[in-house]
Design an enzyme around this catalytic site. Structure first.
Site, PDB file in Angstrom:
ATOM      1  N   ASP A 216     -10.033   2.041   7.859  1.00 35.52           N
ATOM      2  CA  ASP A 216      -9.997   3.359   7.212  1.00 35.52           C
ATOM      3  C   ASP A 216     -10.961   4.321   7.900  1.00 35.52           C
ATOM      4  OD1 ASP A 216      -8.147   2.593   5.231  1.00 35.52           O
ATOM      5  OD2 ASP A 216      -9.749   1.896   3.896  1.00 35.52           O
TER       6      ASP A 216
ATOM      7  N   HIS B 135      -4.709   6.881  -0.286  1.00 40.30           N
ATOM      8  CA  HIS B 135      -3.944   5.645  -0.161  1.00 40.30           C
ATOM      9  C   HIS B 135      -4.458   4.634  -1.178  1.00 40.30           C
ATOM     10  CE1 HIS B 135      -7.320   4.566   2.566  1.00 40.30           C
ATOM     11  NE2 HIS B 135      -6.978   3.300   2.364  1.00 40.30           N
TER      12      HIS B 135
ATOM     13  N   HIS C 131      -5.487   0.517  -2.343  1.00 34.65           N
ATOM     14  CA  HIS C 131      -6.002  -0.778  -1.899  1.00 34.65           C
ATOM     15  C   HIS C 131      -5.744  -1.795  -3.008  1.00 34.65           C
ATOM     16  CE1 HIS C 131      -9.267   0.059   1.405  1.00 34.65           C
ATOM     17  NE2 HIS C 131      -8.075   0.496   1.751  1.00 34.65           N
TER      18      HIS C 131
ATOM     19  N   GLU D  82       0.852  -1.190   0.000  1.00 34.86           N
ATOM     20  CA  GLU D  82       0.000   0.000   0.000  1.00 34.86           C
ATOM     21  C   GLU D  82       0.884   1.235   0.000  1.00 34.86           C
ATOM     22  OE1 GLU D  82      -3.265   0.588   2.655  1.00 34.86           O
ATOM     23  OE2 GLU D  82      -4.163  -1.351   2.173  1.00 34.86           O
TER      24      GLU D  82
END
Length: 153
Positions: free
Chosen positions: A113, A100, A102, A38
């Site tokens: 999250d 971010h 995934h 990630e």
């Protein structure tokens, strides 16, 4: 790669515009292989009345903690990117939220999250949240304790 801005709309008709450069930077961090970690950073840009334009992002630093299903921005690098953008653009560019990745085609926020956003993101101004998946983006707008999923237009 994209060749035009991405535009998302909230229920109140306010827009979030993601610049071409930002969209392509996020695409470059997609987790396309089983060994991809990630990635995460912050969103920087302008508030134009009720609309938000994302002009740049901070990118992962070597000091961030990254694994397949987790990322922790531990570096001061991200704050420095915000500070530098603010100075370079006469105070018009500012921190707007977080992004971010995934490892899924069509991303959606995890309970982790949501928990992290509610605990750590406090602002009287709306904040933008982006998750870059392998084929699509999830974009949300956090206002106080409410997170609205935005629709691409």
């Amino acid at each position: 790669m994209v060749d035009k801005e991405l535009v998302f709309q909230a229920q109140d008709k306010s827009l979030v515009v993601i610049s071409i450069g930002v969209a392509n930077t996020l695409i470059s961090y997609r987790q396309l292989s089983d060994s991809s970690s990630e990635s995460a950073g912050v969103l920087i840009g302008e508030r134009r009345d009720v609309h938000i334009v994302i002009k740049t992002v901070s990118e992962p630093s070597p000091w961030d903690i990254r694994s397949r299903f987790m990322v922790d921005r531990v570096s001061k690098h991200h704050q420095k990117v915000v500070d530098d953008a603010f100075k370079k653009n006469n105070g018009e560019w500012q921190y707007l939220g977080e992004w971010h990745t995934h490892p899924e085609d069509v991303p959606k926020p995890s309970m982790t999250d949501y928990s992290s956003w509610h605990k750590n993101l406090k602002s009287s101004d709306p904040l933008i949240l982006i998750i870059a998946g392998r084929r699509d983006f999830w974009v949300g707008k956090k206002i106080q304790d409410n997170i609205e999923v935005l629709k691409q237009v």
